[in-house]
Design a protein around this motif. Structure first.
Motif, mmCIF file in Angstrom:
data_model
loop_
_atom_site.group_PDB
_atom_site.id
_atom_site.type_symbol
_atom_site.label_atom_id
_atom_site.label_comp_id
_atom_site.label_asym_id
_atom_site.label_seq_id
_atom_site.Cartn_x
_atom_site.Cartn_y
_atom_site.Cartn_z
ATOM 1 N N GLY A 4 0.746 -0.930 0.313
ATOM 2 C CA GLY A 4 0.264 0.294 -0.202
ATOM 3 C C GLY A 4 0.466 1.619 -0.081
ATOM 4 O O GLY A 4 0.365 2.368 0.269
ATOM 5 N N LYS A 48 0.787 3.279 -5.587
ATOM 6 C CA LYS A 48 -0.718 2.990 -5.476
ATOM 7 C C LYS A 48 -0.981 2.116 -6.435
ATOM 8 O O LYS A 48 -2.089 1.317 -7.131
ATOM 9 N N ASN A 82 -11.626 -11.970 -4.741
ATOM 10 C CA ASN A 82 -11.129 -10.757 -5.389
ATOM 11 C C ASN A 82 -10.050 -10.970 -5.905
ATOM 12 O O ASN A 82 -9.385 -10.403 -6.743
ATOM 13 N N GLU A 129 -7.574 -8.360 9.000
ATOM 14 C CA GLU A 129 -8.409 -7.198 8.021
ATOM 15 C C GLU A 129 -7.490 -5.992 9.051
ATOM 16 O O GLU A 129 -7.630 -5.663 10.242
ATOM 17 N N ARG A 130 -7.347 -4.510 7.889
ATOM 18 C CA ARG A 130 -6.768 -3.504 8.824
ATOM 19 C C ARG A 130 -8.006 -2.701 9.139
ATOM 20 O O ARG A 130 -8.785 -2.493 8.117
ATOM 21 N N GLU A 131 -7.769 -1.555 9.743
ATOM 22 C CA GLU A 131 -9.071 -0.715 10.142
ATOM 23 C C GLU A 131 -7.957 0.833 9.299
ATOM 24 O O GLU A 131 -9.405 1.785 9.112
ATOM 25 N N LYS A 189 -4.880 0.724 5.347
ATOM 26 C CA LYS A 189 -5.717 0.008 4.067
ATOM 27 C C LYS A 189 -4.285 -0.458 2.631
ATOM 28 O O LYS A 189 -3.531 0.348 2.469
ATOM 29 N N ALA A 190 -4.598 -1.803 2.157
ATOM 30 C CA ALA A 190 -3.535 -2.207 1.498
ATOM 31 C C ALA A 190 -4.173 -3.189 0.315
ATOM 32 O O ALA A 190 -5.202 -4.108 1.010
ATOM 33 N N GLU A 202 -6.294 -7.587 0.871
ATOM 34 C CA GLU A 202 -7.640 -8.165 -0.112
ATOM 35 C C GLU A 202 -7.561 -9.273 0.224
ATOM 36 O O GLU A 202 -8.837 -9.398 -0.294
ATOM 37 N N GLU A 224 -2.207 -3.348 14.952
ATOM 38 C CA GLU A 224 -2.450 -1.631 14.672
ATOM 39 C C GLU A 224 -2.602 -0.402 15.272
ATOM 40 O O GLU A 224 -2.752 0.375 15.118
ATOM 41 N N ARG A 241 4.015 0.463 7.449
ATOM 42 C CA ARG A 241 2.956 0.020 6.218
ATOM 43 C C ARG A 241 3.661 -1.125 5.911
ATOM 44 O O ARG A 241 3.859 -2.426 5.124
ATOM 45 N N ASN A 265 2.661 -9.522 7.294
ATOM 46 C CA ASN A 265 1.683 -10.048 6.832
ATOM 47 C C ASN A 265 2.275 -11.507 5.879
ATOM 48 O O ASN A 265 1.350 -12.425 5.576
#
Lengths: 494, 494, 494, 494
Positions: free
Chosen positions: C471, C474, D37, D233-235, D238-239, D243, D389, D418, D425
């Motif tokens: 992330g 982009k 996805n 999941e991230r609050e 996001k990245a 997903e 996080e 990040r 992750n």
């Protein structure tokens, strides 16, 4: 000596200074309970007759104390330390944790004496007093060594942010003020005390970073930003492994006051490396107990899943199982050798031979991922595709799962499920990552042991041999040229 | 105790029964001289005050004897054996050879006792008498274990050629008649005696193959078809390494008569495996002395050539040097651990722990080619393209060679030449093949150690641990479930 | 195209400038004959219909020429080069040697063009003329790249001895004068020509070291100090393998005059690295032909000796045999990929993709010792303890050897002997050291390929991917961000 | 061709037959969304001009179709398949999933033709019709190959439970009834269709197990017991990586009716092995696209965290980064070689060379754990001790975390966070276990590739070479003796 209940009850009295998941919590928080359970075994087994000779020893004043509180005095103490750690690690499924504080005590017992010898200071006496207090209350400490470090290629005093390493910001009559953060500090969240030591060699300009002390874990000005690790809880098939786990913390010192009697090094920068290595090498010796246990567990898990797959007798499986024997026993042997060829220091503490501790620890760091690989190779993909526990008990799916989980007709559906669930826990959970990563980095990664060996190992004697054989040196008559001590070990005569 | 001159003089009195290069020759043949030189050091160093405590010991009757003639009685004896072998191996550039006969004595001291205990025979007394004779004359024996083996997937009694394994063809009042051949028998050509032991487990139908005895190396009916290995002789730059070497023989027994008092096993087939493994495991323990020495030599050679290339400080060179430290000291540690956790047998001989000897020996067998690889990687191609010695002294070429051999300006042309010549000798000669291959196969190859571990290692205790953690077994309270002996080692109290 | 007889006859006409074992000798010296035999196969097979399409090709002017004389023009030419080398290497038991000169021609074809493009020089035209002469006479050249190098941490112009690298000492109207020595130059002793290229990147102050030229191998002022390598000659059981071998030379340039038309680089220091790498990378591609062949031979030898030991079907043997398949075919695949993803240079020469040649070559360098290890593991100790050939025919020993050499009853005594003798030759002779060491260092050792990869490999595109997934970046929409060329390879449509 | 929205909309219309966490759910369940996805990208990129030439191709009837629906017809198609998969895998952070169904189509295209050729059946025509339907609706299928297998050492018909492998329980006029379960079936939960193929070689008595068919994933009598895998999941930060994810299912066939036109093999037991291997080898070729991408991601992550640690230029880091280049490009090269040396089958489908696919796939399986090890070695312990996080945004802790997370002053606190979150992750989550385990087992583990190589690799030609060199065979003149095809590849002439 305390009971585990007393230990937990003491924890619960502490001031809440843990931060987990956005909340400030106390030691009764269920997320740290798996770690509390690990430490509890070190109290429980000390009371069991079968293990008493491993878990307890005599203090210098002759009192019976938990072995985790008394620095070794002879080779036998080191062998017993190693055995105790292997025993406990087998039982909790991995990291014993309490050895960190123990290794910090060992390192301080030696370094405080040596600093005093050079500078005529009084650290050793202060430390002995602290040790007696520690033994009396049967405490469990975390050791906080690893600093945040900032820019890795710069020394502490050269960092853009001076707080990248914990340091002294003020020296007062009654103590010192420290600032900075230690990271990846296992067990801090459920330790009675935190012992701080330096993380690296220092130069004179780094002298504010030469600092060692011990402090209650809920002391004013200390924040523990904590990350728990544990496997998924079970609803039905309860078992020991998921009850145990670990938490690591960022330990923040925010201009924290440390009382004088708790300070064991204060600006003696030329002992920074010594103290850092004393802790590291002692901790690498501890690994010669716990890492074999991790291999034992992985070996047992692999043998068990091979049985579940009914392939236990297949040639390549036999071969792979024997690799665990090699990994476990070579590193255990390195621990034994480091005890036998260890050294009595001026403090009286008997210290393991650093060459053996380092070759042993490095081997473990180099093989741990391979050991997980073997487990997974024998276990197969099911380790990570096993449906959730709920499916084994769901109305429409229980019959399917009971039927299809069985591969070896001699193992019941429930035991088959238990085996695969354990394989998932030990081989494919965040807990198994923690063990793999601790296997690489805990106590120093392979590259750190290589660096230590490049300092400690006597390469010159090897060159002497080569020069002799090549006809460059004419003589090779002195044992000192060869790195061999002919008379060593006579205490082992029978 | 003999001097090396006496040893050589005894050899020269022997009947010629060596076959080398199409000729029948005596022990004065120059092609076996390098091997004679190796054995000589075991006599010479026993006379030097610096090494006396390693090279000599007391016999059971209290006589001062060469350590190679007296089975170990306690852990310290095993540590000294290991040290002695490392010392000698560093000095002769590798294989010490005399340990073969020593390990055969150790194995027989135990097995003869155990056979007697079961069958009420008199082998042990016979052996003790032989041992006294052996000590009195300070003999050096080869051990002949490996048979030709014929078809590898058939047992001795199933072979198309019954002579594929040495066996008894007749039992007479005064002794036995044996036939067959032992191969790859190092040192036989310059040994006083040859000791024969079985090479594998036997069944009842193989009972004629259950035979052990000792005999003079020039005994009637014994032929030694001998293959010497040595590096190319030097004309000018003499040095120790090229003076040492080895010979292996096919030892043919052609209906050879063995007198009764020299027979130590005769058809007790159920002890075939035990005796074979006693020799193998004892010899694997010897490797925990010599293999570290081979690593020491390769380490020294690599460090030396790195210095000659002026790259000693480069990161990847430092890293590679430290791999030798790992190889040498992990296998040495395995030897130490096998001494500490060894066992007193019924014969009084103290025997090394087989798990540690096997994990140690296997490690060496797995890493030896890699160690040669490291040497060569640092040395570069010149190791095998170095012009002959004559070119360094030829009229038209001396100037070129003196000029171009120097890489590090601090090392003279002659020393540079000596270094590269030694690298060729140690890393790219038939001698270095011999060391690499002995490193893999001597005392049993990695696959043999894996097989031994699959028998000796306590995999069940590991499965117990896994079952406990998985929730299948409910208890884990007995030390026997865990393979941990809590009270062991109290003799090491200080 | 020449016959091998014509080639040898041309060699014999050359002026003696070889120095071997203290003597100055001509090309008829029997010690270089094994190398001559290798080169001869490159002439012989070009005449055989079965192999003509591999060994020959068309020159740019349409003449049928030996493939070793014509730079590749398209991917297919690279595939055929690779196949030709694998074929020849299988037949001569290893190094084909003639590819060195071939790779030098390939490198010069490209570099001369590129230098001309920058400096408006005339090297390429000169080179093309030389190439036509080379093709017309079907010459075989050695390439001399590796300098003595002196102090490894200093650049050429910083060396204490300026002659540590070959350099220009004078530029004259009609040519240049060069001085220095190239070492480890395979095949120089039986090459028609020697082609010299730089060995490393150069800076402006090193410009005298930027020199490339071609010269007859017996040219005035050239001395070849030669070290032959060959296995022990056989008396009775003749076979192809012992007929082949190799010689390496120190090639001394003693103020040697090089005529202008033979000079292809003269002080263009900024192309030093380019030319050095063009040769190295092309030669690494050649290794993708010969190294698989070495694996093929070792694989075949291992399978053969497994059959002789009657263990060919055993699980661990099958597993080990498959490692050769991995080694051979992964490196062969790297060669194929480097052809398919190669590049048409401005000269018209089609050049292999350096990433694939380097990952392939490095793999070989890393695995070669392990491959010898496998052979030896399966073959056993007999590989180095096999009695001499004479013992197999000696009056008193023939019967023993014939009897005891047979393990597999389906293989005759003579074939058993042939197999073990071959195993000794391929696995435990100085020739096998040569192959192991060439396997590590020839064309650049693993560390050189790592360095090349660190330059050539697109690590930035990998970081782009990581940043996208994390992330931080982009977007990831451009193929250039990813190192993927979507449309590549449309010429392969069927 | 569908859009990803259409794909998801089609999914949502399906009958709920997924079981997750004790509930029966539909395809709109958020726990399978990460897998949806992944599949979506295969639709999305087919619409982007940059990637169209990779993601689309022409069907046999000339229609533009998604490449995942059309079996390759020539080498270029295989190269494009490989590139497409690498591209997509880089983008979704790993497994592309849709290639499973693609490889099943490829395998069926060939096997149905071959069965017809032998038995005069009509499977191929039936399959072609199905393929046209599949292309028209742009479907995405999972392939269900791996059976539960029961007792691993017994064949299907010998199992205590006959349902251990999926089998035909009845053959009816209009179709067949099948029973059993397939396990570890990736993507089944969000596939349009499930294609079933046999998992192993079969004998005549196993003929009921010779069955292949395709069916809608929500077909009557099909239950999907599903286990999703995804990172936490991230609050806030996001990245893309979090997903994406994967779900595996146990696919239960409970006396399920399969209509005749969907059956592609029915009791032709002698093609069981062929079809199993066609799928496996095609899927191993797919791995030559995705596994390099996994290495790319790990390489990029390692380079990124090295930058964050400010140690990117350190020697051992450079060396380790280059290992990813080796791993990625050797396996990619194996894929290229398998395309170039592939084979046109009787069906028209062009099939990759199995030797290259297997050596390539095995390499990946052997190195994947080591690659994770490298990442972790460079990243350090923080990968698994990073606070949650929430702590980075908590009132009392934000300042601490922002201050102490920065190591490289050129990287902001957020980007540092990040990076470390991504390392957690990719290197220390259950997702990374999934990738490691898929890296070992997906498409067949190293031991399966070894077994395939032991069948496919031409060891006899290697023995021929050894026999020739040893002097046992006199001739080596035929290309077939050598495994070299001299004229191959002429289509690559330019």
């Amino acid at each position: 000596m305390r009971t585990s209940d007393e230990y937990f009850s003491d924890l619960k009295k502490m001031k809440p200074n843990l931060y987990i998941g956005g909340e400030k919590v106390g030691r009764d928080n269920p997320r740290i309970r798996p770690g509390v359970n690990v430490i509890s075994t070190t109290f429980d087994l000390a009371k069991q007759p079968e293990w008493k000779c491993l878990l307890t020893t005599k203090s210098l004043s002759g009192r019976e104390v938990n072995r985790f509180t008394q620095p070794p005095q002879n080779p036998h103490d080191l062998l017993q330390k190693q055995k105790m750690i292997r025993l406990l690690a087998q039982r909790v499924g991995g990291c014993v944790q309490r050895c960190m504080g123990y290794d910090a005590l060992i390192a301080l017992s030696i370094a405080t004496k040596e600093v005093d010898e050079k500078y005529d200071t009084e650290y050793h006496q202060r430390f002995i007093k602290y040790l007696e207090y520690y033994q009396e209350h049967d405490l469990a400490a975390a050791c906080a060594q690893t600093d945040m470090k900032g820019d890795r290629v710069k020394r502490p005093s050269e960092q853009p942010d001076p707080d990248a390493y914990v340091h002294i910001v003020d020296v007062r009559e009654d103590g010192i003020i420290v600032r900075g953060a230690k990271i990846s500090i296992t067990m801090a969240a459920y330790a009675d005390e935190i012992i701080v030591v330096p993380t690296r060699a220092l130069r004179e300009q780094d002298k504010d970073y030469a600092v060692a002390f011990a402090i209650r874990a809920d002391w004013d000005g200390v924040r523990l930003i904590t990350r728990p690790v544990q496997v998924r809880e079970r609803e039905v098939i309860k078992a020991p492994f998921p009850e145990y786990g670990v938490s690591d913390s960022v330990v923040v010192f925010d201009d924290t006051f440390i009382p004088k009697e708790r300070v064991f090094m204060c600006k003696e920068w030329d002992f920074g490396r010594r103290l850092a290595l004393l802790f590291a090498d002692s901790h690498r010796h501890s690994y010669s107990g716990c890492k074999p246990a991790v291999s034992d567990i992985l070996c047992g898990a692999t043998a068990l899943v091979a049985e579940a797959n009914n392939i236990e007798g297949v040639a390549h499986v036999r071969q792979k199982l024997s690799e665990f024997a090699g990994g476990a026993e070579l590193s255990y042997a390195a621990g034994i050798a480091s005890a036998i060829y260890g050294e009595k220091t001026s403090s009286g503490t008997f210290f393991p031979n650093p060459v053996y501790t380092n070759v042993g620890r490095r081997l473990m760091g180099e093989t741990i991922y391979h050991e997980f690989n073997i487990l997974i190779e024998i276990a197969g993909g099911l380790s990570v595709t096993l449906p959730f526990e709920a499916e084994f008990y769901g109305e429409e799916t229980k019959k399917d799962m009971d039927k299809y989980i069985v591969r070896n007709p001699n193992i019941s559906a429930e035991d088959s499920h238990r085996i695969w669930r354990f394989i998932e826990n030990i081989g494919a959970s965040s807990m198994s990552h923690w063990y793999a990563i601790a296997g690489v980095h805990g106590g120093g990664s392979p590259i750190m042991e290589t660096i230590t060996l490049n300092v400690e190992y006597d390469y010159e004697s090897k060159k002497n041999i080569a020069k002799y054989l090549a006809g460059i040196n004419k003589e090779l008559n002195q044992s000192k040229d060869l790195g061999i001590e002919p008379t060593f070990g006579s205490s082992l005569l029978d």
